[in-house]
Design a protein around this motif. Sequence first.
Motif, PDB file in Angstrom:
ATOM      1  N   GLY A 136      41.785  57.755  21.123  1.00 45.66           N
ATOM      2  CA  GLY A 136      43.099  58.144  21.627  1.00 45.66           C
ATOM      3  C   GLY A 136      43.579  59.457  21.035  1.00 45.66           C
ATOM      4  O   GLY A 136      44.127  60.312  21.742  1.00 45.66           O
ATOM      5  N   LEU A 137      43.386  59.630  19.734  1.00 47.10           N
ATOM      6  CA  LEU A 137      43.776  60.888  19.095  1.00 47.10           C
ATOM      7  C   LEU A 137      42.971  62.059  19.638  1.00 47.10           C
ATOM      8  O   LEU A 137      43.511  63.162  19.856  1.00 47.10           O
ATOM      9  N   TYR A 138      41.679  61.815  19.870  1.00 46.54           N
ATOM     10  CA  TYR A 138      40.843  62.870  20.447  1.00 46.54           C
ATOM     11  C   TYR A 138      41.362  63.266  21.821  1.00 46.54           C
ATOM     12  O   TYR A 138      41.468  64.458  22.129  1.00 46.54           O
ATOM     13  N   ARG A 139      41.680  62.276  22.652  1.00 48.50           N
ATOM     14  CA  ARG A 139      42.196  62.588  23.984  1.00 48.50           C
ATOM     15  C   ARG A 139      43.523  63.332  23.909  1.00 48.50           C
ATOM     16  O   ARG A 139      43.799  64.207  24.736  1.00 48.50           O
ATOM     17  N   TRP A 140      44.350  62.999  22.916  1.00 49.33           N
ATOM     18  CA  TRP A 140      45.644  63.660  22.791  1.00 49.33           C
ATOM     19  C   TRP A 140      45.481  65.133  22.401  1.00 49.33           C
ATOM     20  O   TRP A 140      46.083  66.019  23.012  1.00 49.33           O
ATOM     21  N   ARG A 172      44.009  67.302  25.260  1.00 49.51           N
ATOM     22  CA  ARG A 172      44.588  67.083  26.596  1.00 49.51           C
ATOM     23  C   ARG A 172      44.812  68.367  27.381  1.00 49.51           C
ATOM     24  O   ARG A 172      44.898  68.344  28.602  1.00 49.51           O
ATOM     25  N   SER A 197      45.616  62.787  30.729  1.00 50.05           N
ATOM     26  CA  SER A 197      45.144  62.751  29.342  1.00 50.05           C
ATOM     27  C   SER A 197      46.189  62.210  28.386  1.00 50.05           C
ATOM     28  O   SER A 197      45.874  61.415  27.487  1.00 50.05           O
ATOM     29  N   ALA A 222      45.752  58.768  26.220  1.00 51.56           N
ATOM     30  CA  ALA A 222      45.796  58.879  24.759  1.00 51.56           C
ATOM     31  C   ALA A 222      46.836  57.934  24.167  1.00 51.56           C
ATOM     32  O   ALA A 222      46.561  57.205  23.200  1.00 51.56           O
TER      33      ALA A 222
END
Length: 222
Positions: A93-97, A100, A200, A204
């Motif tokens: 989730g942090l990676y997607r945030w 984004r 995204s 996230a």
Amino acid sequence: MSNSLGSGLTELIPLAAVIALSPLSIIPAVLVLHSPRPRPTGLAFLAGWVVGLATLTALFIGISGLLGGMHDKPPAWASVARVVIGAALIVFGLYRWFTRHSKPHQMPGTAHLTSARPGKALVLGALLSVANPKVLFICAAAGFAIGTAGLGSAVPAAAIIFVAVSASTVALPILAYTFSGERLDPTLERLKAWMEKHNSALVAAILIVIGLLVLYKGIHGL
């Protein structure tokens, strides 16, 4: 049963929400309604989507059983697995945030939905659910949760509820269109545009929140 079905659902419903609220679930359901035969094609896509989710969930419940999870008392490794899964969800989730804004919003595997016929839509529905890494990961978490929760004879009911909630946001636009038809076109177009824009960030946020819930339950069980 040492744990009630209601207790098991407190973990399953949030996991199902990750799939249900993902733009990668909802947008294909909207796109398929722009096909030449939207009603039968949409229903076929929904059937394929449900079959894919049910197959993945049943597979991981079975794997849990092979690992010794199908007992009245949850095995010791279940809490460790929840910690690992929860941490992985948070990291993803942090990676997607943080990424984004780094690439355009893409909906992989959906290019042929607007021209699909019912038979092809059935196959695409199954493939899009099975081949989506996020769906695969969440179904694995749910399957292990069901298989290690000590639900006994309530295992099938828990699996059905998980699949039903996961598929609800795919079913909603398709079933609504089946009964209301073209009157929903403007609403569906606005929904599609909004979710593509915020894809995204939505994914996230959902992953981080659910990851924290799973991580907490895992730590609590250690």
